[in-house]
Design a protein around this motif. Structure first.
Motif, short mmCIF file in Angstrom:
data_model
loop_
_atom_site.label_atom_id
_atom_site.label_comp_id
_atom_site.label_asym_id
_atom_site.label_seq_id
_atom_site.Cartn_x
_atom_site.Cartn_y
_atom_site.Cartn_z
N ARG A 12 0.86 -1.19 0.00
CA ARG A 12 0.00 0.00 0.00
C ARG A 12 0.89 1.23 0.00
O ARG A 12 1.95 1.26 0.62
CB ARG A 12 -0.85 0.04 1.27
N LEU A 54 9.63 -2.13 -0.06
CA LEU A 54 9.31 -3.08 0.99
C LEU A 54 7.81 -3.35 0.95
O LEU A 54 7.01 -2.42 0.95
CB LEU A 54 9.70 -2.50 2.35
N GLN A 55 7.44 -4.64 0.89
CA GLN A 55 6.02 -4.99 0.89
C GLN A 55 5.40 -4.59 2.22
O GLN A 55 6.08 -4.55 3.24
CB GLN A 55 5.85 -6.49 0.64
N SER A 56 4.09 -4.32 2.20
CA SER A 56 3.41 -3.96 3.45
C SER A 56 3.11 -5.20 4.27
O SER A 56 2.98 -5.13 5.49
CB SER A 56 2.10 -3.23 3.15
N LEU A 69 12.88 -9.48 4.24
CA LEU A 69 13.32 -8.24 4.85
C LEU A 69 14.79 -7.94 4.55
O LEU A 69 15.37 -7.03 5.14
CB LEU A 69 13.10 -8.29 6.37
N LEU A 70 15.38 -8.69 3.64
CA LEU A 70 16.79 -8.45 3.36
C LEU A 70 16.96 -7.22 2.46
O LEU A 70 16.20 -7.03 1.52
CB LEU A 70 17.42 -9.66 2.66
N ALA B 17 0.50 -3.31 9.91
CA ALA B 17 1.35 -3.95 8.92
C ALA B 17 2.70 -3.23 8.82
O ALA B 17 3.73 -3.86 8.69
CB ALA B 17 0.65 -3.95 7.57
N MET B 21 6.55 -4.81 9.28
CA MET B 21 7.51 -4.90 8.18
C MET B 21 8.59 -3.85 8.32
O MET B 21 8.33 -2.66 8.28
CB MET B 21 6.77 -4.67 6.86
N ARG B 22 9.79 -4.30 8.47
CA ARG B 22 10.89 -3.35 8.53
C ARG B 22 12.06 -3.99 7.81
O ARG B 22 12.56 -5.02 8.22
CB ARG B 22 11.22 -3.03 9.98
N MET B 23 12.49 -3.34 6.74
CA MET B 23 13.57 -3.91 5.94
C MET B 23 14.87 -3.90 6.73
O MET B 23 15.18 -2.94 7.43
CB MET B 23 13.73 -3.09 4.66
#
Lengths: 355, 574
Positions: A12, A54-56, A69-70, B17, B21-23
């Motif tokens: 999103r 980065l995907q949500s 998450l790399l 969400a 999510m945290r790169m």
């Protein structure tokens, strides 16, 4: 286990949903095309696989390793952009060697690898030139050589051919496909060009509004589209509103056609039927031929190997299209205003529930 | 996904969400983040902190007690100080009203007429940029002052005060307006004129329906730049203002003359208001203009037209000669033995007035300052712009750094200088040791001229492919390698531009550094102010001439460096 597994990937941007809930498996060594109109989320999906977005939500597993998450530096892929993104101030050889220098590869080995890659993309003598001195198609091949130099397990191509003119595009399609098959590198290509997808891919993923509409081989997608959208987006299509009128029968305007209908639609239920222009038969059609009707020719477009005939059927409001071969044209030589008997073979008609 | 249960706030889903999510961050990206944090902190320390202290000082009395708005009340109860506001506003408005039509006509001639020698005319018109603003003031004194060559022309009036200020400021601001207007007029699409011609449109109608609307944003932007320059300039009113007070000179008098820091702070804040307004207007206009730029247009090629070209040539050459007269007078006067009694050629003002008087060191200091700004300053600005534009992550911090980079444009040099005194003079500040050194002069000069340099860097960076960093990451090459091997070579022309801009401004600036020099770090431009105050206008002219000649030579060097670079890199540059 599949080489690359995407599970429930969402993206999103504020309130805008770019990717709704995408799950997808990519097999090792296959050539996969992400196909869809602009804004369908295909590039976003590629950039998520590359770690550039980065995907949500959702996970991505590559070769058994969770890479969700790399950062890009820790993933294993080569990428080619539409703009090529070649470094203008470095020679072609330095561009190709760019990723090798950092890996402490010995100089001689590096030179050999560069020569090998340049030969692979068919530009063995261009090492000393600068990117600006090459044509668009040549630059694109150098970009591919650079992406392959470090032998990544995954090759990502973001609309790599759309900036090129038509003739070069057609030639490069074949070359990229050939290269991919020789190296066996798993490849994902993003494109909005259905012809590109049909000619290059092992499998096509058709996307619309951030969701996958269909995944299948090119012939699956072309011959057995899963949704009206796919039918309409891939290839030229006649798509008509219809009602169910019996077990194997639909009513379209004043016409009735025989065809296979899945059991779920009730009698009288709204349906849509679909057939391709090349499915329309004119040869050997007579009054008793099933699914036949008298067509009034409205317009004829000469397109080289075939002609596209626009015609109307009695009681159907919208114009329909038929592609007739040169032989058919020579035999029937239809003209605007003529009446021609056509048939729509039952096994070529596909039926969808109304949208 | 699209359905939301009743009573379930819509924002909660995405927020949850996002938290999940945290790169991961690669260590090389951490290096970039570290550098960006440092750059932002440095800008906060050398821009934001001094400005904050001014605010604090304006609400304190001499003893440092909080007195609320008492200083402002006192200020507004002093008619002499209030007059300065009015003076500053009307003088700056008049300068704007005079400069704009002149610069527009000149720019129009350069872009839309068939006159010859355009490059020469343009370069002559840009010369004032190479000089400290007070050179014009000195020159006007030699022309129209009490002992001026053309004093009789002045009749009963005199040049000291508003007339001299306005004249000098028109000279000083002209090139700034010209550059903006030339750019604005060059952007117009020739196809619009072709369309108008095919419809049989008259020349006047074309001018008012195509030319003026096309250059509208350029005109507004130029007006803002001229107004801001005029209202914040210190050198001109100091030298030729006589008893005519303006805000910038008031700050100087209050702080240096009366040591009234609180009231100085009040004036500084008042000076910030008009500048902030024009700055806001300009920022708004620039944003609107960028939309115009994206159109793919055909460049306009002027057609020759005898009468019009003649009129334009006469106008441009008249203006160019006037500018050369202003510049030439200062240089000429610097070689005159004893004005106005003995006009024989002499190097006395250089030899006795500068070298023997021990002021020549100021010139060397200026060279030092300019060299530091042009190297370290340019490198810092470019590297920070790179980190801002081309690296990823640290999203919450970036807007702050971006703001710090464009804010200096809205801060007059006098105000920034005052903030530096307030901030660095107290012994308690661990950075107190830089006060009185060359370092503080380098810092304030770089900060003062930060915004234009930053925008030049950003423009250059935006022109190179956005995916270089993505490609490098996919090849596992750390960003600094790509920065040094690709970004810097590709952006070298822009870096040279930034470097030259900082060099010339470091040579000519007065307002930002006038509070901060020490006897050891006296600068050439400040020395002119002091010489003029002591009545040594001859040596002042000599110093101003030295600055102009140095700036011109250095610009020449940059020009050749640029040409050499073009030649060396033409294999890959198009």
């Amino acid at each position: 286990m599949d080489f690359l597994v995407l599970s429930h990937v969402q993206k999103r941007f504020g309130d805008f949903v770019a990717l709704e809930d995408v799950s997808l498996e990519v097999h090792r060594g296959e050539f996969l095309c992400l196909l869809g109109p602009s804004g369908c989320g295909k590039t976003t999906l590629l950039r998520i696989i590359a770690g550039l977005e980065l995907q949500s939500a959702g996970t991505i597993v590559q070769a058994g390793r969770d890479i969700s998450l790399l950062p890009p530096m820790e993933r294993d892929y080569g990428i080619v952009f539409q703009s090529y993104a070649l470094f203008p101030n470095l020679s072609v050889a330095d561009n190709v060697a760019y990723g090798l220098v950092n890996r402490k590869v010995a100089r001689a080995q590096r030179a050999a690898r560069v020569a090998e890659l340049l030969a692979l993309v068919g530009l063995p003598d261009s090492g000393a030139k600068f990117p600006g001195q090459l044509s668009g198609g040549q630059q694109q091949r150098i970009a591919i050589a650079r992406a392959l130099a470090t032998s990544p397990a995954l090759l990502l191509l973001d609309e790599p051919l759309s900036a090129l003119d038509a003739r070069v595009r057609v030639r490069l399609r074949g070359e990229i496909r050939g290269l991919q098959q020789r190296l066996g590198v798993t490849t994902i290509l993003v494109t909005h060009d259905q012809e590109e997808a049909l000619t290059m891919a092992d499998r096509i993923v058709v996307m619309k509004d951030g969701a996958i509409e269909q995944v299948g081989t090119p012939s699956d997608v072309y011959l057995r589209p899963a949704t009206p959208f796919v039918a309409d987006f891939v290839g030229k299509t006649n798509l008509l509103p219809a009602q169910r009128a019996g077990e194997r029968r639909v009513q379209v305007g004043a016409q009735r056609f025989e065809c296979e209908i899945s059991a779920t639609a009730r009698d009288g239920a709204g349906l849509r039927i679909f057939f391709r222009p090349e499915d329309v038969v004119v040869r050997g059609v007579h009054g008793a031929t099933p699914n036949s009707a008298a067509a009034v020719v409205e317009k004829i477009e000469f397109l080289g190997a075939y002609s596209r005939v626009t015609f109307r059927l009695n009681g159907i409001d919208q114009p329909l299209f038929a592609d007739l071969s040169l032989n058919d044209m020579a035999e029937f030589h239809p003209r605007p205003g003529d009446t021609l008997r056509v048939s729509l073979p039952a096994d070529r008609l596909r039926v969808f529930a109304a949208a | 996904m699209s359905q939301v249960a009743p009573g379930h706030p819509l924002s909660e889903g995405p927020a949850r969400a996002r938290r999940a999510m945290r790169m991961g961050v690669h260590w090389t990206d951490r290096v970039a983040h570290g550098l960006l944090i440092l750059a932002g902190l440095a800008l906060a320390l050398f821009l934001l902190a001094p400005m904050a202290v001014i605010l604090a000082k304006s609400v304190e009395d001499r003893a440092g007690e909080f007195v609320g708005l008492a200083n402002f009340a006192q200020y507004f109860a002093t008619p002499a100080l209030l007059r300065s506001i009015w003076n500053s506003v009307w003088v700056s408005s008049l300068v704007t009203v005079l400069t704009l039509p002149l610069a527009f006509t000149f720019a129009y001639a350069l872009t839309r007429s068939g006159i010859r020698w355009k490059t020469l005319l343009r370069n002559v018109a840009l010369v004032p940029i190479l000089a400290p603003s007070l050179l014009a003031a000195i020159s006007f004194i030699f022309w129209f002052g009490n002992q001026g060559v053309l004093k009789p022309l002045m009749g009963e009036g005199q040049i000291y005060g508003a007339p001299g200020i306005v004249g000098s400021m028109v000279f000083a601001t002209f090139p700034h307006a010209l550059m903006i207007l030339v750019t604005a007029l060059s952007l117009t699409d020739a196809r619009l004129y072709e369309a108008a011609d095919s419809l049989g449109t008259s020349a006047a109608r074309k001018f008012f329906t195509i030319t003026v609307p096309g250059a509208k944003y350029g005109l507004i932007s130029a007006a803002m730049v001229v107004f801001t320059y005029a209202i914040s300039d210190f050198g001109i009113p100091k030298v030729i203002g006589g008893n005519f007070n303006m805000l910038a000179t008031d700050i100087f008098k209050l702080v240096i003359g009366q040591q009234d820091f609180a009231k100085g702070a009040v004036v500084a804040i008042i000076l910030l208001v008009p500048v902030a307004v024009t700055y806001g207007v300009d920022a708004y206009v620039q944003k609107r203009q960028s939309a115009l730029l994206s159109a793919r247009s055909v460049p306009y090629v002027p057609r020759r037209s005898r009468g019009f070209d003649w009129a334009m040539a006469v106008f441009c050459w008249t203006l160019a000669l006037l500018m050369l007269a202003v510049l030439g007078m200062a240089i000429y006067a610097s070689f005159v033995k004893l004005w106005p009694y003995n006009f024989s050629f002499s190097l006395d003002h250089y030899r006795l007035g500068l070298i023997d008087a021990g002021i020549f060191g100021a010139y060397l200091n200026s060279l030092h300052l300019a060299a530091w700004c042009a190297t370290l300053g340019a490198a810092f600005i470019f590297a920070t712009a790179y980190l801002l534009e081309k690296t990823r992550g640290l999203d919450a911090w970036r807007p702050f750094v971006r703001l710090m980079a464009v804010l200096p444009m809205g801060v007059p040099g006098m105000v920034l200088g005052l903030g530096y005194i307030f901030f660095f003079v107290p012994e308690g500040n661990p950075l107190h040791f830089i006060y009185g050194t060359m370092a503080i002069l380098v810092l304030i000069t770089v900060v003062h001229y930060y915004s234009s340099s930053h925008l030049t860097a950003v423009t250059a960076l935006k022109q190179i492919d956005n995916e270089f960093e993505a490609v490098s990451a996919s090849l596992r090459v750390p960003f600094w390698r790509t920065f040094f091997r690709v970004t810097v070579p590709v952006c070298l022309p822009a870096m040279l531009d930034i470097s030259r801009y900082l060099f010339v401004n470091a040579m000519t600036t007065v307002s930002a550094v006038v509070f901060l020099y020490s006897p050891r770090t006296m600068l050439a431009s400040v020395a002119i102010v002091n010489l003029d105050e002591a009545g040594d206008i001859g040596p002042a002219a000599a110093m101003a001439s030295l600055i102009v000649v140095t700036s011109a030579l250095v610009c020449g060097l940059y020009y050749f460096a640029q040409a050499w670079l073009d030649k060396r890199t033409q294999a890959w540059r198009h």
